[in-house]
Write an enzyme that holds these catalytic residues in place. Structure first.
Site, short mmCIF file in Angstrom:
data_model
loop_
_atom_site.label_atom_id
_atom_site.label_comp_id
_atom_site.label_asym_id
_atom_site.label_seq_id
_atom_site.Cartn_x
_atom_site.Cartn_y
_atom_site.Cartn_z
N ASP A 55 -10.10 -5.66 -0.86
CA ASP A 55 -8.98 -4.81 -0.44
C ASP A 55 -9.52 -3.57 0.26
OD1 ASP A 55 -7.30 -6.57 -1.73
OD2 ASP A 55 -6.55 -5.13 -3.19
N ARG A 102 -7.76 -13.75 3.49
CA ARG A 102 -8.41 -12.46 3.36
C ARG A 102 -9.91 -12.69 3.37
NH1 ARG A 102 -7.62 -7.94 0.40
NH2 ARG A 102 -5.44 -8.04 1.01
N ASP A 134 5.57 -7.67 -1.85
CA ASP A 134 4.34 -7.83 -2.61
C ASP A 134 4.64 -7.65 -4.09
OD1 ASP A 134 1.25 -7.42 -3.23
OD2 ASP A 134 1.39 -7.91 -1.11
N ASP A 135 3.62 -7.43 -4.87
CA ASP A 135 3.73 -7.26 -6.32
C ASP A 135 4.84 -6.26 -6.66
OD1 ASP A 135 3.26 -6.95 -9.02
OD2 ASP A 135 1.18 -6.30 -8.81
N TYR A 167 0.79 -1.23 0.00
CA TYR A 167 0.00 0.00 0.00
C TYR A 167 0.83 1.28 0.00
CZ TYR A 167 -4.36 -2.54 0.43
OH TYR A 167 -5.44 -3.34 0.17
N CYS A 180 -5.57 -15.12 -0.58
CA CYS A 180 -6.22 -13.86 -0.89
C CYS A 180 -6.91 -13.99 -2.24
CB CYS A 180 -5.19 -12.73 -0.91
SG CYS A 180 -5.91 -11.09 -1.01
N LYS A 187 2.03 -15.18 0.61
CA LYS A 187 0.73 -14.59 0.31
C LYS A 187 0.38 -14.98 -1.12
CE LYS A 187 -1.73 -10.17 -0.13
NZ LYS A 187 -1.61 -8.69 -0.03
N ILE A 188 -0.60 -15.86 -1.26
CA ILE A 188 -1.00 -16.31 -2.59
C ILE A 188 -2.32 -15.63 -2.94
CG2 ILE A 188 0.35 -18.43 -2.60
CD1 ILE A 188 -2.14 -19.97 -1.72
N ASP A 189 -2.32 -14.90 -4.04
CA ASP A 189 -3.39 -13.96 -4.35
C ASP A 189 -4.14 -14.37 -5.63
OD1 ASP A 189 -4.99 -11.73 -4.05
OD2 ASP A 189 -3.35 -10.28 -4.21
#
Length: 441
Positions: free
Chosen positions: A353, A349, A185-186, A154, A334, A291-293
């Site tokens: 978001d 999650r 993260d990304d 973020y 997520c 963290k698998i999104d």
């Protein structure tokens, strides 16, 4: 109002005109989940893109009926809550529908269900009772608490650089913050799907992991393992690994990152071997938080190499990931099909978001915003500590966060995962004190 074709009547509830309500459970993390007063209009996707990415792709509920993915509940206004849930809620994708007809709610399902009635009018209490029973019946181990974490997303979005992580790592030390995990993260990779190809802003990804661990913290990383972007090397070199239309050709799983996205068929032996290599490589570097999104992409309908149904293929994919990272690693799901993930992830999650602003720009309660995030996190609070640790999304308390006091109180109230995602050196006194307080377990 009658039920849709394909739904058989399984229960009928006589309801009062006062105090009756219906709880809808959404398919995946981002799908709205809440309790509506009887007659209240349920949330539905604002656009087809939203439906593809944030709802169940094979479900098309309208707003004239209530619709639960795996579980639905009705408070009858007479002192009971009726919970209707799939007989096997974690390994199947049973849909449940409720139609209001006069002073009755007629409930239908497209598969086997169990119905329980609980005295009282507290929908969350009735759902928690159901969840405890379902977890016991499935022989689930006790849910593990989530470690505290700091995440790059973020503050830096996809433009994060290695030096940004290093700066915040130093800030954790200088500010004496109790952060267990530092999660990238990304932004650390070249393309969606090419996870082991670092971007130019991460010249030594393995070395960064070593630096994080040398500080006495755990290293975490973000992936979208069921996605392969149209620009990725994986999609170009291995089109046979992509989920197929029944008539042939790769099946689109959505559009994001300014490209079409395909679902990787992890039932294909080559794709399975590749994904195991990705996760085991990261694990060998010392990463033990994943963290698998956007993992709902693993449960969309299509032609799979194994012929497995979508939910079975999805659960098999998660089991493959678990085998690669080991039993002690923490997996945060997520954009995840919620009930089919039970027993296979440690935290999940439970909402859309969050965002720096209160309301979603498009008015859709699956879209990033504090309003949408609070809605579904409150709707799924009954799951926390039973199925997994609930993740309400990141703790954001910097000055640019609207309603930051209210958002921090929400994260604290959920009592699950706490993941800071501010630039730590940019926090004011209140933000720093709040971050330290919520991270302290």
């Amino acid at each position: 109002m009658s039920l849709s074709p394909g739904f058989d009547v399984v229960h009928e509830v006589a309801v009062s005109s006062e105090g009756s309500a219906v709880f809808e459970h959404g398919w995946q993390s981002f799908s709205p989940t809440t309790t509506y007063p009887l007659g209240g209009r349920p949330h539905r996707p604002a656009t087809e893109r939203n439906r593809m990415l944030n709802y169940r792709q094979s479900s098309h509920p309208d707003a004239s009926r209530y619709f639960g993915e795996g579980v639905l509940a009705v408070a009858d206004g007479h002192g009971s809550v009726h919970v209707v849930a799939a007989a096997d809620p974690f390994a199947t994708g049973v849909r449940i529908q409720a139609a209001v007809t006069g002073s009755s709610v007629v409930i239908g399902a497209d598969g086997p269900v169990l119905v329980t009635a609980t005295s009282g009018s507290d929908v969350q209490a009735a759902l928690r009772s159901w969840a405890v029973s379902a977890a016991s019946a499935a022989g689930l181990a006790a849910a593990r608490p989530a470690p505290t974490a700091w995440c790059t997303w973020y503050e830096y979005w996809g433009d994060v650089r290695e030096q940004d992580v290093v700066e915040n790592l130093g800030a954790m030390r200088a500010l004496d913050l109790p952060v267990d995990v530092v999660q990238l993260d990304d932004g650390y990779f070249t393309e969606i799907g090419d996870w082991l190809s670092p971007s130019a802003t991460f010249p030594d990804l393995c070395g960064l992991v070593e630096q994080i661990r040398a500080e006495g913290r755990r290293a975490g990383i973000w992936l979208a393992p069921f996605f392969a972007g149209a620009r990725s090397r994986i999609a170009a070199e291995h089109p046979d690994w992509l989920l197929r239309h029944p008539h042939g050709g790769p099946l689109h799983a959505g559009h994001n990152w300014n490209q079409d996205l395909y679902s990787l068929d992890l039932s294909h032996p080559g794709a399975a071997e590749w994904m195991h290599t990705v996760f085991s490589t990261f694990a060998s570097w010392g990463i033990d938080y994943f963290k698998i999104d956007f993992i709902a992409a693993g449960a969309i309908p299509g032609e799979r190499s194994s012929g497995a149904d979508p939910v079975t293929a999805y659960r098999d994919g998660l089991a493959l990931i678990r085998s690669a990272v080991g039993p002690s690693a923490h997996i945060l799901g997520c954009g995840a099909p919620v009930l089919p993930s039970v027993g296979l992830v440690d935290s999940i999650r439970v909402s859309a978001d969050t965002g720096h602003t209160f309301a979603p720009e498009d008015g859709d309660m699956c879209s990033p915003s504090q309003e949408a995030a609070v809605l579904s996190a409150e709707g799924r609070q009954f799951m926390n500590g039973v199925f997994f640790a609930n993740d309400p999304d990141c703790l954001l308390v910097g000055p640019k966060m609207e309603n930051r006091e209210t958002w921090a109180a929400h994260v604290s109230r959920v009592g699950g995962a706490v993941v800071s995602s501010d630039r730590l050196l940019g926090l004011d006194e209140w933000g720093l004190e709040t971050t330290r307080r919520l991270l302290t377990r």
